[in-house]
Design a protein around this motif. Structure first.
Motif, PDB file in Angstrom:
ATOM      1  N   TRP A 253       0.834  -1.209   0.000  1.00  0.00           N
ATOM      2  CA  TRP A 253       0.000   0.000   0.000  1.00  0.00           C
ATOM      3  C   TRP A 253       0.861   1.248   0.000  1.00  0.00           C
ATOM      4  CZ3 TRP A 253      -3.789  -1.910   4.381  1.00  0.00           C
ATOM      5  CH2 TRP A 253      -4.725  -2.804   3.817  1.00  0.00           C
ATOM      6  N   LEU A 254       0.202   2.373  -0.294  1.00  0.00           N
ATOM      7  CA  LEU A 254       0.899   3.656  -0.314  1.00  0.00           C
ATOM      8  C   LEU A 254       1.497   3.972   1.058  1.00  0.00           C
ATOM      9  CD1 LEU A 254      -1.625   5.817  -2.366  1.00  0.00           C
ATOM     10  CD2 LEU A 254       0.661   5.109  -3.087  1.00  0.00           C
ATOM     11  N   PRO A 255       2.620   4.675   1.092  1.00  0.00           N
ATOM     12  CA  PRO A 255       3.193   5.094   2.381  1.00  0.00           C
ATOM     13  C   PRO A 255       2.176   5.907   3.179  1.00  0.00           C
ATOM     14  CG  PRO A 255       4.758   5.461   0.611  1.00  0.00           C
ATOM     15  CD  PRO A 255       3.470   5.094  -0.045  1.00  0.00           C
ATOM     16  N   GLY A 256       2.292   5.842   4.489  1.00  0.00           N
ATOM     17  CA  GLY A 256       1.393   6.571   5.369  1.00  0.00           C
ATOM     18  C   GLY A 256       1.268   5.853   6.697  1.00  0.00           C
ATOM     19  N   HIS A 257       0.398   6.379   7.560  1.00  0.00           N
ATOM     20  CA  HIS A 257       0.165   5.778   8.872  1.00  0.00           C
ATOM     21  C   HIS A 257      -1.155   5.015   8.836  1.00  0.00           C
ATOM     22  CE1 HIS A 257       0.377   5.232  13.211  1.00  0.00           C
ATOM     23  NE2 HIS A 257      -0.913   5.556  13.256  1.00  0.00           N
ATOM     24  N   TYR A 258      -1.103   3.720   9.163  1.00  0.00           N
ATOM     25  CA  TYR A 258      -2.287   2.857   9.119  1.00  0.00           C
ATOM     26  C   TYR A 258      -2.676   2.431  10.534  1.00  0.00           C
ATOM     27  CZ  TYR A 258      -1.551   2.544   4.093  1.00  0.00           C
ATOM     28  OH  TYR A 258      -1.410   2.849   2.763  1.00  0.00           O
ATOM     29  N   GLU A 259      -3.988   2.441  10.777  1.00  0.00           N
ATOM     30  CA  GLU A 259      -4.532   2.021  12.066  1.00  0.00           C
ATOM     31  C   GLU A 259      -5.998   1.659  11.866  1.00  0.00           C
ATOM     32  OE1 GLU A 259      -4.697   5.315  14.811  1.00  0.00           O
ATOM     33  OE2 GLU A 259      -4.892   6.739  13.158  1.00  0.00           O
ATOM     34  N   THR A 260      -6.646   1.184  12.902  1.00  0.00           N
ATOM     35  CA  THR A 260      -8.079   0.921  12.842  1.00  0.00           C
ATOM     36  C   THR A 260      -8.783   1.780  13.884  1.00  0.00           C
ATOM     37  OG1 THR A 260      -7.880  -0.944  14.373  1.00  0.00           O
ATOM     38  CG2 THR A 260      -7.772  -1.447  12.022  1.00  0.00           C
ATOM     39  N   ASP A 261     -10.059   2.115  13.592  1.00  0.00           N
ATOM     40  CA  ASP A 261     -10.818   2.896  14.561  1.00  0.00           C
ATOM     41  C   ASP A 261     -11.592   1.965  15.491  1.00  0.00           C
ATOM     42  OD1 ASP A 261     -12.960   1.945  13.106  1.00  0.00           O
ATOM     43  OD2 ASP A 261     -13.460   3.871  12.183  1.00  0.00           O
ATOM     44  N   GLY A 298      -4.555 -12.449  14.209  1.00  0.00           N
ATOM     45  CA  GLY A 298      -4.424 -12.032  12.819  1.00  0.00           C
ATOM     46  C   GLY A 298      -3.480 -10.855  12.713  1.00  0.00           C
ATOM     47  N   ALA A 299      -2.878 -10.680  11.541  1.00  0.00           N
ATOM     48  CA  ALA A 299      -1.984  -9.547  11.314  1.00  0.00           C
ATOM     49  C   ALA A 299      -1.942  -9.238   9.825  1.00  0.00           C
ATOM     50  CB  ALA A 299      -0.578  -9.848  11.821  1.00  0.00           C
ATOM     51  N   MET A 300      -2.038  -7.947   9.485  1.00  0.00           N
ATOM     52  CA  MET A 300      -1.814  -7.471   8.124  1.00  0.00           C
ATOM     53  C   MET A 300      -0.425  -6.854   8.083  1.00  0.00           C
ATOM     54  SD  MET A 300      -5.246  -5.653   6.676  1.00  0.00           S
ATOM     55  CE  MET A 300      -5.539  -4.662   8.136  1.00  0.00           C
ATOM     56  N   ILE A 301       0.485  -7.460   7.345  1.00  0.00           N
ATOM     57  CA  ILE A 301       1.826  -6.896   7.206  1.00  0.00           C
ATOM     58  C   ILE A 301       1.815  -5.970   5.999  1.00  0.00           C
ATOM     59  CG2 ILE A 301       4.272  -7.398   6.947  1.00  0.00           C
ATOM     60  CD1 ILE A 301       3.838 -10.091   8.171  1.00  0.00           C
ATOM     61  N   VAL A 302       2.143  -4.703   6.224  1.00  0.00           N
ATOM     62  CA  VAL A 302       2.018  -3.682   5.185  1.00  0.00           C
ATOM     63  C   VAL A 302       3.406  -3.217   4.737  1.00  0.00           C
ATOM     64  CG1 VAL A 302       0.951  -1.493   4.555  1.00  0.00           C
ATOM     65  CG2 VAL A 302      -0.129  -2.946   6.281  1.00  0.00           C
ATOM     66  N   TYR A 303       3.606  -3.207   3.410  1.00  0.00           N
ATOM     67  CA  TYR A 303       4.835  -2.721   2.801  1.00  0.00           C
ATOM     68  C   TYR A 303       4.514  -1.500   1.932  1.00  0.00           C
ATOM     69  CZ  TYR A 303       6.226  -7.541   3.883  1.00  0.00           C
ATOM     70  OH  TYR A 303       6.464  -8.732   4.512  1.00  0.00           O
ATOM     71  N   GLU A 309       7.523   5.919   3.869  1.00  0.00           N
ATOM     72  CA  GLU A 309       7.537   5.107   5.087  1.00  0.00           C
ATOM     73  C   GLU A 309       6.129   4.660   5.463  1.00  0.00           C
ATOM     74  OE1 GLU A 309       9.230   5.317   9.697  1.00  0.00           O
ATOM     75  OE2 GLU A 309       9.014   7.160   8.498  1.00  0.00           O
ATOM     76  N   ILE A 310       6.041   3.429   5.924  1.00  0.00           N
ATOM     77  CA  ILE A 310       4.806   2.885   6.502  1.00  0.00           C
ATOM     78  C   ILE A 310       4.945   2.905   8.014  1.00  0.00           C
ATOM     79  CG2 ILE A 310       3.405   0.810   6.823  1.00  0.00           C
ATOM     80  CD1 ILE A 310       2.900   1.840   4.120  1.00  0.00           C
ATOM     81  N   THR A 311       3.945   3.440   8.705  1.00  0.00           N
ATOM     82  CA  THR A 311       3.903   3.363  10.166  1.00  0.00           C
ATOM     83  C   THR A 311       2.555   2.810  10.589  1.00  0.00           C
ATOM     84  OG1 THR A 311       3.105   5.655  10.352  1.00  0.00           O
ATOM     85  CG2 THR A 311       5.486   5.298  10.468  1.00  0.00           C
ATOM     86  N   THR A 312       2.516   2.209  11.775  1.00  0.00           N
ATOM     87  CA  THR A 312       1.279   1.622  12.286  1.00  0.00           C
ATOM     88  C   THR A 312       1.163   1.910  13.781  1.00  0.00           C
ATOM     89  OG1 THR A 312       2.422  -0.494  12.636  1.00  0.00           O
ATOM     90  CG2 THR A 312       1.200  -0.248  10.580  1.00  0.00           C
ATOM     91  N   ASP A 313      -0.029   1.686  14.296  1.00  0.00           N
ATOM     92  CA  ASP A 313      -0.287   1.894  15.720  1.00  0.00           C
ATOM     93  C   ASP A 313       0.274   0.706  16.499  1.00  0.00           C
ATOM     94  OD1 ASP A 313      -1.262   2.402  18.230  1.00  0.00           O
ATOM     95  OD2 ASP A 313      -3.254   2.998  17.560  1.00  0.00           O
ATOM     96  N   LEU A 314       1.138   0.974  17.453  1.00  0.00           N
ATOM     97  CA  LEU A 314       1.777  -0.111  18.201  1.00  0.00           C
ATOM     98  C   LEU A 314       0.844  -0.780  19.191  1.00  0.00           C
ATOM     99  CD1 LEU A 314       5.291   1.462  18.906  1.00  0.00           C
ATOM    100  CD2 LEU A 314       4.627  -0.114  17.078  1.00  0.00           C
ATOM    101  N   GLU A 315      -0.296  -0.166  19.498  1.00  0.00           N
ATOM    102  CA  GLU A 315      -1.238  -0.750  20.459  1.00  0.00           C
ATOM    103  C   GLU A 315      -2.632  -0.828  19.854  1.00  0.00           C
ATOM    104  OE1 GLU A 315      -1.019   1.424  24.088  1.00  0.00           O
ATOM    105  OE2 GLU A 315       1.062   0.872  24.497  1.00  0.00           O
ATOM    106  N   ASP A 316      -2.711  -1.285  18.633  1.00  0.00           N
ATOM    107  CA  ASP A 316      -3.994  -1.402  17.943  1.00  0.00           C
ATOM    108  C   ASP A 316      -4.765  -2.595  18.504  1.00  0.00           C
ATOM    109  OD1 ASP A 316      -6.091  -1.784  16.055  1.00  0.00           O
ATOM    110  OD2 ASP A 316      -4.887  -0.763  14.535  1.00  0.00           O
TER     111      ASP A 316
END
Length: 359
Positions: A253-261, A298-303, A309-316
């Motif tokens: 996916w495109l670079p950016g910060h990914y998380e869930t609501d 489950g886990a979605m590994i994002v590149y 840069e890809i960043t994610t929420d460490l406590e999702d």
């Protein structure tokens, strides 16, 4: 050529979105690819259907022409917004010393087949010592008083029981090891990752899993798993260690910060992300149904699909959170390392039987 309905070929409705069409194509391509034992003609038809329905202009022409229209395959795919031709993410390289579970995982390289493992050195030493103490009076000809004889008989019975239980443990462990070897051999990886151009993320994850998670003696890795009552590869990857199973999707996916609501909707940079879908929550539900008693995650590994840069929420808290490869190795690797040397044959059999194509 006979009439062909490309929607039927992919198994989607005529109102299907581009993402639904792509998901259907990827599942079918894995099972029909010639490299996995599929038919070259069927694979070509699936590819034609995808090339036609994934392009808005060609799809409109096909819909207007009806079922018998055969649209020629275009020589070059149309570049989509955000693509960077020729870009590939660098392979993930992590210093093993940075992984808290790394040294712990290899402390005991003996594989435990379920609960069946040979007794350790301590009970063997205790049994040998007990036998020496029991036989020593007999060998030296020492006489017994009545109380001493009673104690000696109790020690003899206890030692004999311990030796019997040790022997049964060794035999049970040996039988379990032989059964496992006969059924699974020495394989630690089952199935193959995607081979198509748009399945680069799956190949990156396959390399990641094999380079790092094989540190766990009991870990077994699977690529391309189907749901129950399905013949398609609905899950990109899975890793089983003991009674712990993680299901994985790989995303480019495109670079950016990914998380869930709070509603588990995927967000990119704080906004609803519509650039890709996930079926991981459904996969977890399906596998919980067929694997009761197994702990699932489950886990979605994002590149990144382009420079950035890809960043994610460490406590999702989501059941299927997006993760960077580094976060996956730290968090999921540590979770699997709770049973680093255990292989559960019954669970492994169920998961292996869900691998699509060549096992």
């Amino acid at each position: 050529m006979p009439d062909v309905d490309y929607y039927e070929v992919l198994g989607v409705g005529k109102a299907a979105s581009v993402n639904e069409i792509k998901t259907a194509y990827r599942r079918l391509a894995k099972s029909h690819h010639p490299d996995t034992g599929g038919s070259a003609l069927t694979f070509q038809l699936v590819r034609e259907a995808y090339d036609t329905l994934s392009d808005p202009m060609r799809r409109a022409g096909y819909d207007a022409g009806g079922r018998s229209v055969r649209v020629p395959i275009r020589p070059r795919p149309r570049r989509r917004f955000g693509e960077e031709p020729g870009y590939e993410p660098d392979p993930v390289v992590i210093d093993p010393d940075d992984l808290e579970w790394w040294e712990f995982a290899a402390q005991d390289e003996r594989v435990r087949h379920g609960r069946r493992r040979g007794p350790g050195h301590t009970p063997v030493v205790a049994a040998v010592g007990g036998m020496v103490l029991v036989l020593l009076p007999v060998l030296t000809g020492v006489g017994f008083s009545a109380p001493t004889l009673i104690v000696w008989l109790i020690l003899t019975a206890g030692t004999a029981l311990l030796v019997q239980r040790l022997a049964r443990g060794y035999l049970a462990a040996s039988r379990a090891k032989n059964r496992f070897a006969a059924e699974f051999g020495g394989k630690r990886v089952f199935g193959t990752p995607g081979v198509e151009t748009d399945e680069l993320a799956e190949r990156l994850t396959a390399d990641l899993l094999e380079r790092y998670l094989t540190r766990l003696p009991g870990a077994r890795i699977f690529h391309g798993l189907s749901w129950p009552d399905s013949v398609f590869a609905d899950v990109d990857h899975a890793v089983l260690c003991g009674k712990r199973l993680v299901l994985i999707e790989s995303k480019l996916w495109l670079p950016g910060h990914y998380e869930t609501d709070d509603d588990d909707r995927l967000l990119r940079n704080g906004r609803a992300f519509r650039g890709g879908g996930s079926r991981l929550a459904e996969s977890l539900a399906e596998y919980r149904r067929i694997l009761p008693g197994v702990a699932l995650r489950g886990a979605m590994i994002v590149y990144p699909s382009r420079t950035g840069e890809i960043t994610t929420d460490l406590e999702d808290p989501s059941p299927a959170p997006p993760m960077t490869p580094e976060q996956f190795l730290h968090e999921i690797g540590g979770w699997l390392a709770a049973e680093p040397s255990t292989v559960d044959s019954a669970t492994m059999r169920v998961v292996r039987d869900r691998v699509v194509g060549t096992v």
